[in-house]
Write an enzyme that holds these catalytic residues in place. Structure first.
Site, mmCIF file in Angstrom:
data_model
loop_
_atom_site.group_PDB
_atom_site.id
_atom_site.type_symbol
_atom_site.label_atom_id
_atom_site.label_comp_id
_atom_site.label_asym_id
_atom_site.label_seq_id
_atom_site.Cartn_x
_atom_site.Cartn_y
_atom_site.Cartn_z
ATOM 1 N N ARG A 35 -10.144 -2.869 5.316
ATOM 2 C CA ARG A 35 -9.828 -2.751 6.739
ATOM 3 C C ARG A 35 -9.087 -1.434 6.991
ATOM 4 O O ARG A 35 -8.346 -0.975 6.112
ATOM 5 C CB ARG A 35 -8.919 -3.910 7.173
ATOM 6 C CG ARG A 35 -9.594 -5.238 7.224
ATOM 7 C CD ARG A 35 -8.601 -6.343 7.522
ATOM 8 N NE ARG A 35 -7.733 -6.630 6.399
ATOM 9 C CZ ARG A 35 -6.778 -7.561 6.408
ATOM 10 N NH1 ARG A 35 -6.549 -8.273 7.484
ATOM 11 N NH2 ARG A 35 -6.042 -7.789 5.344
ATOM 12 N N GLY B 235 1.594 3.026 -2.538
ATOM 13 C CA GLY B 235 1.216 3.918 -3.633
ATOM 14 C C GLY B 235 2.006 3.576 -4.899
ATOM 15 O O GLY B 235 2.299 4.444 -5.721
ATOM 16 N N LYS B 236 2.319 2.294 -5.067
ATOM 17 C CA LYS B 236 3.091 1.854 -6.238
ATOM 18 C C LYS B 236 2.352 2.161 -7.541
ATOM 19 O O LYS B 236 2.959 2.532 -8.526
ATOM 20 C CB LYS B 236 3.359 0.341 -6.172
ATOM 21 C CG LYS B 236 4.245 -0.072 -5.019
ATOM 22 C CD LYS B 236 4.429 -1.568 -4.970
ATOM 23 C CE LYS B 236 3.233 -2.340 -4.453
ATOM 24 N NZ LYS B 236 2.879 -2.144 -3.051
ATOM 25 N N GLN C 67 2.309 -6.020 -2.918
ATOM 26 C CA GLN C 67 2.674 -6.055 -1.491
ATOM 27 C C GLN C 67 3.989 -5.282 -1.286
ATOM 28 O O GLN C 67 4.274 -4.383 -2.064
ATOM 29 C CB GLN C 67 2.775 -7.483 -0.958
ATOM 30 C CG GLN C 67 1.461 -8.248 -0.913
ATOM 31 C CD GLN C 67 1.052 -8.842 -2.248
ATOM 32 O OE1 GLN C 67 1.832 -9.474 -2.922
ATOM 33 N NE2 GLN C 67 -0.183 -8.642 -2.637
ATOM 34 N N GLY D 34 -0.050 14.175 -3.898
ATOM 35 C CA GLY D 34 -1.508 14.166 -4.005
ATOM 36 C C GLY D 34 -1.916 12.987 -4.845
ATOM 37 O O GLY D 34 -1.069 12.324 -5.449
ATOM 38 N N ALA E 260 -7.261 -1.480 0.197
ATOM 39 C CA ALA E 260 -7.976 -1.446 -1.083
ATOM 40 C C ALA E 260 -8.700 -2.764 -1.361
ATOM 41 O O ALA E 260 -9.715 -2.791 -2.058
ATOM 42 C CB ALA E 260 -6.997 -1.142 -2.213
ATOM 43 N N GLY F 238 -4.171 -4.596 -4.420
ATOM 44 C CA GLY F 238 -5.276 -3.704 -4.794
ATOM 45 C C GLY F 238 -4.736 -2.337 -5.147
ATOM 46 O O GLY F 238 -4.181 -1.656 -4.298
ATOM 47 N N HIS F 239 -4.843 -1.975 -6.419
ATOM 48 C CA HIS F 239 -4.413 -0.641 -6.837
ATOM 49 C C HIS F 239 -5.646 0.195 -7.141
ATOM 50 O O HIS F 239 -6.403 -0.116 -8.051
ATOM 51 C CB HIS F 239 -3.547 -0.717 -8.104
ATOM 52 C CG HIS F 239 -2.178 -1.263 -7.841
ATOM 53 N ND1 HIS F 239 -1.397 -1.819 -8.806
ATOM 54 C CD2 HIS F 239 -1.457 -1.316 -6.703
ATOM 55 C CE1 HIS F 239 -0.257 -2.205 -8.274
ATOM 56 N NE2 HIS F 239 -0.278 -1.914 -6.999
ATOM 57 N N ASP G 219 0.814 -1.220 0.000
ATOM 58 C CA ASP G 219 0.000 0.000 0.000
ATOM 59 C C ASP G 219 0.850 1.273 0.000
ATOM 60 O O ASP G 219 0.431 2.303 0.535
ATOM 61 C CB ASP G 219 -0.960 0.033 1.206
ATOM 62 C CG ASP G 219 -1.762 -1.234 1.333
ATOM 63 O OD1 ASP G 219 -2.241 -1.717 0.298
ATOM 64 O OD2 ASP G 219 -1.900 -1.743 2.458
HETATM 65 P P1 IMP Z 1 -2.338 -12.792 2.004
HETATM 66 O O1 IMP Z 1 -1.362 -12.270 1.026
HETATM 67 O O2 IMP Z 1 -3.776 -12.555 1.634
HETATM 68 O O3 IMP Z 1 -2.061 -14.214 2.388
HETATM 69 O O4 IMP Z 1 -2.147 -11.956 3.385
HETATM 70 C C1 IMP Z 1 -0.956 -12.032 4.153
HETATM 71 C C2 IMP Z 1 -0.612 -10.670 4.770
HETATM 72 O O5 IMP Z 1 -0.238 -9.774 3.730
HETATM 73 C C3 IMP Z 1 -1.770 -10.003 5.512
HETATM 74 O O6 IMP Z 1 -1.240 -9.238 6.579
HETATM 75 C C4 IMP Z 1 -2.351 -9.056 4.467
HETATM 76 O O7 IMP Z 1 -3.028 -7.987 5.055
HETATM 77 C C5 IMP Z 1 -1.074 -8.608 3.778
HETATM 78 N N1 IMP Z 1 -1.288 -8.184 2.394
HETATM 79 C C6 IMP Z 1 -1.496 -8.960 1.316
HETATM 80 N N2 IMP Z 1 -1.610 -8.211 0.205
HETATM 81 C C7 IMP Z 1 -1.444 -6.941 0.574
HETATM 82 C C8 IMP Z 1 -1.417 -5.697 -0.137
HETATM 83 O O8 IMP Z 1 -1.548 -5.623 -1.363
HETATM 84 N N3 IMP Z 1 -1.213 -4.579 0.625
HETATM 85 C C9 IMP Z 1 -1.007 -4.633 1.960
HETATM 86 N N4 IMP Z 1 -1.022 -5.763 2.657
HETATM 87 C C10 IMP Z 1 -1.234 -6.914 1.973
#
Ligand code: IMP
Length: 416
Positions: A302, A15-16, A223, A407, A298, A40-41, A13
């Site tokens: 949460r 901001g890639k 991630q 921004g 995204a 999620g972008h 997250d």
């Molecule tokens: P999983 O990748 O769904 O198995 O989740 C494992 C951990 O990585 C959890 O803490 C998720 O919230 C976190 N996570 C997975 N994808 C993202 C992402 O794109 N952004 C932020 N956290 C992520």
């Protein structure tokens, strides 16, 4: 020809998507090499915000080809939803989506298993996105996975999925009562699998053809470094290698072909899900960052946990990935703070991937700039204190800053 990668330096997250979008202008191909629908972008299509989970952000520019690489785990149902959404917005996708036939598939069973494993872990739950990522990668490593190439033979796919369901029920991982719902999802899964079949191909040859043709390729990470399965805050991590080393295996290219790797860092820190977060703020400043930064996941919506910039982790991420430069995003979120802290190192010598849970952060305090920077487009025009903040990060991370985002609009970016 050049290959440029954009990777997350924190817990995702960062901001890639925005940095990828800015760099896409000079690219002909955008590729993803790991992860799946857990990413999620958030992007703007016209006035409307939409979220891409599996398609690279480059899909919005119709002159760009997109690769979903071998290292990904792909959910056909969610991918079809993304494709349909693009069609609704009249974005042409013909011939632009290339899915590796060796990438692994996320089936409805994987999603159910992800949710039930989380429940069974109780207070040790990872806080996954429940997108089936861990179970799909587990099957890959156990050599029992289904790959994209297997979607071409629907009758074999059906029998493998039904076998897997029977096994999961007999092992007690899935309840008999969940069977009917899963069968309904299987129908959607088969329909989606048929629809995405035409996009499945040998992306290894394709990527090498692009390299031979001298095309500019942008590699988009998902991630972030601290969620890496080996170098992150294990076990509270995702199930793939998110760091630059995995670009090669995830796409089938050699390390020498990667020219530049940009590490993206938010100007502060956030994390969703469970796990250590040394600079987390359980204070009004943390609430301010969460509100002002609109820090909601995204994918799962949460609330993101928020904290000060952690340069100990930042420096670690620079080393592990070999970042050639860094991008700082959401600097404008700090505009109203009177004082801003940066964690320079851990007082007890804790090390990120080894004992992050024991880290005692040491902070320095810098004065805030107390004015809006959203309209600034040149580094020299930033307030002196904002420049000091950035220079301090640059010095601590020992990597040059190449981009600063001020921004969420496409044009709100400073290039150095
Ligand atoms: P999983 O990748 O769904 O198995 O989740 C494992 C951990 O990585 C959890 O803490 C998720 O919230 C976190 N996570 C997975 N994808 C993202 C992402 O794109 N952004 C932020 N956290 C992520």
């Amino acid at each position: 020809m050049s290959i440029l990668a954009v990777l997350g330096g924190q817990w995702g997250d960062e901001g890639k998507g925005k940095i990828v979008d800015a760099l896409c202008e000079c690219s002909e191909v955008v590729a993803r090499f790991q992860g799946g629908a857990n990413a999620g972008h958030t992007i703007l299509i016209g006035e409307e915000e939409t979220i891409l989970h599996q398609l690279p952000s480059g899909i919005l520019r119709e002159n760009i080809d997109c690769i979903l690489g071998t290292g990904m785990v792909i959910d056909p149902i969610s991918l079809m939803q993304e494709i349909n959404n693009l069609k609704k917005h009249e974005i042409g996708i013909n011939g632009r989506i290339h899915i590796s036939l060796l990438a692994h598939v996320v089936t409805p069973i994987h999603k159910t298993l992800d949710a039930s494993r989380e429940t069974s872990l109780g207070s040790m739950a990872i806080g996954t996105t429940k997108r089936g990522i861990g179970p799909s990668y587990s099957d890959k490593i156990s050599r029992t996975g289904i790959r994209m190439i297997d979607l071409r033979n629907l009758s074999l796919l059906k029998s493998r999925l039904e076998d897997k369901l029977r096994q999961s029920i007999s092992q007690g991982f899935i309840l008999e009562t969940e069977k009917n719902d899963l069968f309904k999802e299987f129908d959607d899964f088969y329909k989606a699998s048929e629809k995405i079949s035409p996009f499945i191909e040998d992306t290894i040859s394709l990527v090498h053809q692009y390299i031979d043709e001298g095309k500019n390729i942008l590699v988009e990470g998902a991630q972030g470094t601290l969620l890496d399965i080996d170098y992150g805050s294990y076990p509270f991590v995702t199930s793939s290698n998110t760091v630059s080393g995995n670009i090669c295996t995830g796409l089938g290219i050699g390390p020498k072909s990667i020219d530049n790797i940009i590490g993206v860092f938010k100007a502060y820190a956030t994390r969703v899900g469970a796990g250590s977060f040394p600079t987390e703020l359980d204070t009004p400043e943390g609430d301010y960052l969460q509100r002002r930064g609109n820090e909601f996941g995204a994918t799962t919506h949460r609330k993101r946990r928020c904290g000060w910039f952690d340069a100990a982790l930042g420096k670690y991420a620079v080393k592990i990935n070999g970042f050639t430069s860094i991008a700082i995003t959401k600097l404008d979120v700090l505009d109203a703070l009177e004082e801003i802290k940066i964690c320079t190192h851990y007082e007890n010598g804790a090390y990120p991937s080894i004992n992050l849970n024991e880290a005692v952060p040491h902070y320095i305090t810098l004065p805030g700039w107390s004015r809006s920077i959203s309209n600034v487009r040149e580094f020299d025009n930033l307030p002196t204190r904002a420049k000091e903040y950035l220079k301090t990060i640059e010095g601590l991370l020992e990597a040059p800053i190449s981009h600063i985002s001020v921004g969420k609009e496409r044009h709100q970016i400073i290039e150095i």
